[in-house]
Write an enzyme that holds these catalytic residues in place. Structure first.
Site, PDB file in Angstrom:
ATOM      1  CB  CYS A 381      -0.968  -0.028   1.175  1.00  0.00           C
ATOM      2  SG  CYS A 381      -2.338   1.123   1.022  1.00  0.00           S
ATOM      3  CG  HIS A 508      -3.639  -3.720   2.905  1.00  0.00           C
ATOM      4  ND1 HIS A 508      -2.721  -3.265   3.829  1.00  0.00           N
ATOM      5  CD2 HIS A 508      -4.197  -2.617   2.356  1.00  0.00           C
ATOM      6  CE1 HIS A 508      -2.730  -1.939   3.850  1.00  0.00           C
ATOM      7  NE2 HIS A 508      -3.614  -1.528   2.952  1.00  0.00           N
ATOM      8  CD  GLU A 510      -1.339  -6.639   4.966  1.00  0.00           C
ATOM      9  OE1 GLU A 510      -1.579  -5.457   5.304  1.00  0.00           O
ATOM     10  OE2 GLU A 510      -0.738  -6.939   3.913  1.00  0.00           O
TER      11      GLU A 510
END
Length: 573
Positions: A381, A508, A510
């Site tokens: 990001c 993102h 994750e």
């Protein structure tokens, strides 16, 4: 029709005692028994959602497929249970009051006085019963069990309407369909009194702790001690060993067998393997919220999943990006040199997402160092956006290049506001949730890590984007935009030629990482940091069965969970 079973998890004495891990572990145990499980997190604050919180207040903001900005505990639920939740699985006081007020304005209450009891408490119960039946698995099967975590501490004035709602709720759904787990702290003192565990109602299940030891209380005879363990993967195993399954079978009349069996084999294998790891890999996490690790909870988990997949012990070196800047050298030289020492000694560098100007120049310097020294790098990001700024300044000679978030008057606006950004309102106005990213070239490291797919779908949370008008200037210098959105207007993935692993992603990744299905961008970073990325790519993105780990006795055995396992594609079937 099968009756929905509800398990409420509450906490006492202090907040942050571990209710989220207990709720996730209970759900994991029940799912491993073959039940369909969902989860709801209740936060008693008046905010509509977690989107406007500072990471120092509540930790990271977790983002769901539908764009919901929610509490980080929903990340625990998704990772433990391997499910996908929606924004309505996070219930706040703000959402409840907003829904009741909207009904009142429409005249739904027929002129009655709207009160906490019964209108607010009824709204809470209706929300829970409605959301508990929303499918969370790919097969769209209605859940059988709903685990509900009530945030904060019992006794807080904010949580009182919810406590009253569930007091009523237990009678509405009947005793055989509802039970309460109360998580409490029991400090280790010489006196035999355990006051933190007093005032526990009959039928509750409590978990106490003895400074690092939690307890679950079912009733005065149902007390489980949850002591410190080497890995959170061991918590479900610990609960199972103490008879949790048998208790739920009897208490909730669950349609599962109570005889002992191997239900959590994957979790035990992961835990055992995690304890045996000897080789170590270090990642410098360069951010502005490094004093509170929960600010990067999903990032840390994604790194852990990837490290475990390649049988390495993870060391995260937290580097405050502001400490890397020249101003710190003048004011606090010790901090400056310590920060640079941690950065330079790490095997790989990660710059995660974030907001605000503080520390951005330090992040840019860290990125510059990674690029020049050929150090494995992943920018997420804001980390990707700053990698674009760094390259523009040092390779395109645009010394003033910046994001308009930090310098609205920059001569070279390489990162700009997105058209749909609404600066007049902060909540929910970013580009949020699951979006598709199209790979524009076959020759992409990240594409190979994803399984050589044409596109992936990952979760986003950002207000700014790389300026698409400047794309050509970068690609002429070997800075490639290998992934873009469906319309080809937004730059989603960057890679640098002539570098082992220099990758940036606007999304993102994750948020979709799982313990046995690590996120490909993070896995690539760990592989590169451990010196194994070329071999992994050459093998066709397989972790070879020949790769072994050593246990404490010095013998070697195959990595049974990951060895020979091709990384699952994140593209839709």
């Amino acid at each position: 029709r099968y009756s929905m079973k509800y398990i409420l998890v509450t906490g006492g004495v202090i907040s942050g005692i571990g209710k989220g891990i207990i709720a996730s572990s209970v759900g994991t145990i029940l799912k491993s028994c073959g039940l369909h499980v969902t989860a709801i997190k209740i936060d008693p604050y008046i905010n509509i959602d977690a989107g406007t919180f500072s990471p120092y207040e509540h930790g990271e903001v977790f983002v769901l497929d539908d764009g919901g900005e929610v509490d980080l505990d929903l990340g625990n639920y998704e990772r433990f249970l391997d499910i996908r939740l929606t924004k309505d699985n996070n219930l706040t006081t703000g959402k409840i009051y907003q829904s009741v007020i909207n009904k009142e304005r429409r005249g739904d209450y027929l002129g009655k006085t709207v009160q906490v009891v019964p209108h607010i408490t009824d709204a809470i119960q209706e929300w829970v019963m409605r959301q508990a039946r929303v499918p969370v698995d790919d097969d769209d099967v209605e859940p059988q069990v709903c685990v509900i975590e009530l945030g904060g501490t019992v006794g807080d004035i904010e949580s009182m309407p919810f406590i009253e709602a569930f007091r009523q709720f237990q009678f509405k759904v009947k005793r055989e369909n509802f039970c309460n787990i109360h998580v409490s702290l029991v400090p280790q003192v010489r006196s035999r009194q355990m006051k933190p565990g007093q005032n526990v109602s009959e039928g509750q299940w409590v978990a106490f702790t003895d400074i690092g030891c939690m307890i679950l209380i079912l009733s005065s005879l149902q007390v489980i001690c949850v002591h410190d363990v080497s890995s959170i993967y061991r918590v479900p195993l610990l609960l199972e060993d103490q008879g949790v399954v048998g208790y739920f079978c009897c208490r909730l009349n669950l349609p599962i067998e109570t005889r002992p069996r191997k239900m959590l084999a994957k979790w035990k294998e992961m835990s055992d393997r995690s304890d045996r790891l000897l080789e170590q890999c270090s990642i410098a996490l360069v951010g502005k919220y490094t004093k509170f690790s929960d600010s990067y909870a999903s990032v840390i988990k994604a790194l852990e999943h990837s490290a475990l997949a390649i049988s390495h012990k993870l060391e995260v070196k937290y580097v405050d990006s502001a400490d890397l800047e020249a101003g710190t050298l003048q004011e606090e030289p010790v901090k400056y040199h310590e920060a640079w020492q941690k950065l330079c000694s790490a095997d790989g560098i990660l710059v995660p997402g974030g907001f605000g100007v503080r520390g951005t120049e330090g992040k840019i310097q860290a990125i510059s160092w990674a690029r020049k020294q050929k150090k494995p790098f992943l920018g997420v990001c804001l980390g990707m956006q700053l990698a674009v700024c760094e390259f523009a300044r040092n390779m395109l000679d645009w010394k003033d290049a910046n994001s308009t978030e930090f310098d609205a008057e920059t001569k070279y606006p390489v990162v700009i506001d997105m058209p749909e950004h609404n600066p007049g309102q902060m909540g929910g106005t970013m580009r949020l949730g699951k979006r598709r990213t199209i790979f524009k070239t076959k020759n992409s490291i990240l594409r190979k890590l994803y399984g050589d797919v044409d596109y992936v779908e990952e979760r986003h949370r950002h207000r700014f984007e790389v300026n698409p008008e400047l794309k050509q200037h970068f690609e002429e210098k070997g800075f490639r935009f290998v992934g873009q959105d469906v319309e080809g207007e937004r730059m989603e993935v960057i890679e640098l030629d002539d570098h082992l692993y220099f990758v940036g992603v606007q999304y993102h990744p994750e948020f979709t990482s799982r313990p046995i299905k690590p996120s490909p961008p993070y896995l690539g970073l760990l592989l590169a940091a451990a010196g194994r990325l070329p071999g992994y790519l050459q093998e066709g993105c397989w972790l070879s069965p020949r790769e072994t780990y050593s246990d404490r006795s010095g013998s070697s055995s195959p990595n049974s969970e990951i060895a020979g396992f091709k990384l699952r594609s994140l593209a839709p079937e």
